[in-house]
Design an enzyme around this catalytic site. Structure first.
Site, short mmCIF file in Angstrom:
data_model
loop_
_atom_site.label_atom_id
_atom_site.label_comp_id
_atom_site.label_asym_id
_atom_site.label_seq_id
_atom_site.Cartn_x
_atom_site.Cartn_y
_atom_site.Cartn_z
N ARG A 1 0.83 -1.45 -0.20
CA ARG A 1 0.30 -0.15 0.13
C ARG A 1 0.84 1.50 -0.38
O ARG A 1 1.86 1.85 -1.07
CB ARG A 1 -1.27 -0.18 1.39
CG ARG A 1 -2.12 -0.72 1.29
CD ARG A 1 -3.20 -1.07 1.72
NE ARG A 1 -4.25 -2.13 1.93
CZ ARG A 1 -5.52 -1.63 2.80
NH1 ARG A 1 -5.61 -1.06 2.98
NH2 ARG A 1 -6.78 -2.38 1.90
N SER A 2 0.16 2.03 0.64
CA SER A 2 0.99 3.29 0.60
C SER A 2 2.84 3.62 1.20
O SER A 2 3.57 4.15 0.68
CB SER A 2 0.39 4.45 1.68
OG SER A 2 -0.51 5.11 1.23
N ALA A 3 3.44 2.04 1.68
CA ALA A 3 4.59 2.26 1.74
C ALA A 3 5.41 2.38 0.73
O ALA A 3 7.06 2.53 0.66
CB ALA A 3 5.39 0.95 2.74
N LYS B 1 4.74 4.92 -1.34
CA LYS B 1 4.96 6.62 -1.68
C LYS B 1 6.46 6.48 -1.48
O LYS B 1 7.05 7.18 -2.13
CB LYS B 1 4.76 6.50 -0.63
CG LYS B 1 2.81 6.93 -1.16
CD LYS B 1 1.86 8.37 -0.21
CE LYS B 1 0.43 8.76 -0.99
NZ LYS B 1 -0.60 6.80 -0.78
#
Length: 392
Positions: free
Chosen positions: A71-73, A75
């Site tokens: 997921r947003s890791a 980014k």
């Protein structure tokens, strides 16, 4: 619980915290890795790829090479691309985004700078119409939508987490500068040379039938009695309101895609769809410090300092709480406690976390298939961070 892997002397507390995550905090399949000064001091994995192991693609134990949607890791890994372009003199962080991507100037965004885009200050965390999963992944619709979108605030004046739109903002900027997709550039310039099992856009060879067991299925959050989280009431209320910017930011892809679908895993969505191992996350952040076993250095000392430089702080228009961001990285603070005020990295909604700490020489990675309802400060990841801190 049969814990696999090992820890160096002095890091036994991390193993104890990892065991407790399974015994008391609901982990089902997970891995954690830590580098210190280029040496891997923690490398642990345990559990199953699925809540109820069965025959076929979904069954079996979590292995040394099991990868996971983080997921947003994602980014934090993706942010290395614009910083490396800046390091090589190909991207000016103070230039308007429109200097590289003229269409982005529409709707009053002409003054938005590249650093605003990276620090969640661009003003387009949501879309007037959410994209379908197919549109989100097609490589064109997302960029067109964010370019045409009128900003929700004057770019640069405030900040708010661009939960989904960060994918298309960053991807199109990199495409305009390099002529290559972000996932391809990352693979050729970063993860490939460093030998890291991390992808933004899972290659067909990794997704093929012969690789069954490579990527663990994402499981829904546990119900009461499983994971214990401490949601902030105002964030929960904001997300429950369909008209809120919080809800609209996360609904920029509507409906939310099935993260176990091959099409989603193959999509180059640097805000949310990265796939990798805990060892790869930790190794990536170690490389940003120049701390790898073969001496490879991803960032110059100046770029490492830039990655941890605060560009946004205070009330977050989307997450509602106070947040701190550098150029693409979430920084240590109440919303996402990392190892120390010097740390930079990124959590993934539901549990995953990766970060670097220049002062301690730490590269950290944790991945899990048992998603919690937490957005940033997952209790399992935080337990491991505390154990690392105690081991230093």
């Amino acid at each position: 619980m049969n814990i696999q892997g090992d820890v160096a002397e002095g890091y036994e507390a991390v193993r104890e915290a990892f065991v407790r995550n399974f015994e008391a905090l609901g982990d089902r399949g997970a891995a954690v890795a830590v580098y210190r000064d280029g040496r891997r001091v923690v490398d642990l994995w345990a559990g199953t790829r699925d809540a109820e192991p069965a025959d076929g693609d979904r069954g079996g134990p979590w292995t040394e090479g099991t990868a996971q949607v983080v997921r947003s890791a994602t980014k934090g890994v993706a942010a290395a691309v614009p910083l490396l372009l800046h390091q090589r003199g190909l991207l000016d962080l103070d230039a308007p985004v429109g200097a590289y991507w003229p269409e982005f100037k529409a709707g009053g965004k002409d003054r938005a700078r590249v650093r605003d885009l990276l620090a969640h200050r661009a003003g387009v965390p949501a879309l007037d119409r959410g994209l379908t999963p197919a549109e989100a992944a097609d490589g064109m619709s997302g960029a067109r939508a964010v370019a045409a979108q009128a900003p929700f605030w004057e770019p640069g004046a405030e900040h708010g987490y661009h939960a989904q739109t960060f994918s298309w903002l960053l991807s199109e900027l990199v495409l305009r500068v390099t002529g290559a997709s972000l996932g391809k550039w990352l693979a050729e310039e970063v993860t490939g040379p460093l030998g890291l099992d991390f992808w933004i856009g899972l290659p067909e060879a990794e997704a093929a039938a012969g690789r069954v067991g490579r990527v663990a299925p994402v499981e829904p959050p546990q119900s009461a009695g499983g994971l214990r989280t401490r949601p902030r009431r105002n964030v929960s209320e904001a997300y429950a309101d369909p008209a809120s910017l919080t809800r609209r930011a996360f609904a920029a892809i509507d409906p939310l895609p099935d993260e176990n679908e091959p099409a989603y895993r193959a999509a180059e969505l640097p805000a949310s769809a990265g796939i990798g191992t805990a060892r790869a996350l930790a190794g990536f952040y170690a490389a940003t410090l120049g701390d790898t076993q073969d001496g490879a250095r991803l960032f110059t000392p100046e770029t490492t300092e830039l990655a941890a430089r605060e560009l946004s702080s205070g009330p977050d228009r989307v997450l509602v709480v106070n947040t701190r961001f550098g150029p693409g990285y979430m920084l240590h603070g109440p919303a996402s406690p990392l190892l120390s005020p010097a740390s930079f990295g990124h959590p993934g909604r539901g549990g995953s976390l990766g970060f670097a700490d220049p002062e301690a020489g730490i590269g950290f990675g944790y991945v899990t298939n048992s998603l919690a309802k937490s957005v940033t400060a997952d209790p399992r990841a935080q337990a491991l961070v505390r154990a690392v801190r105690a081991s230093l």
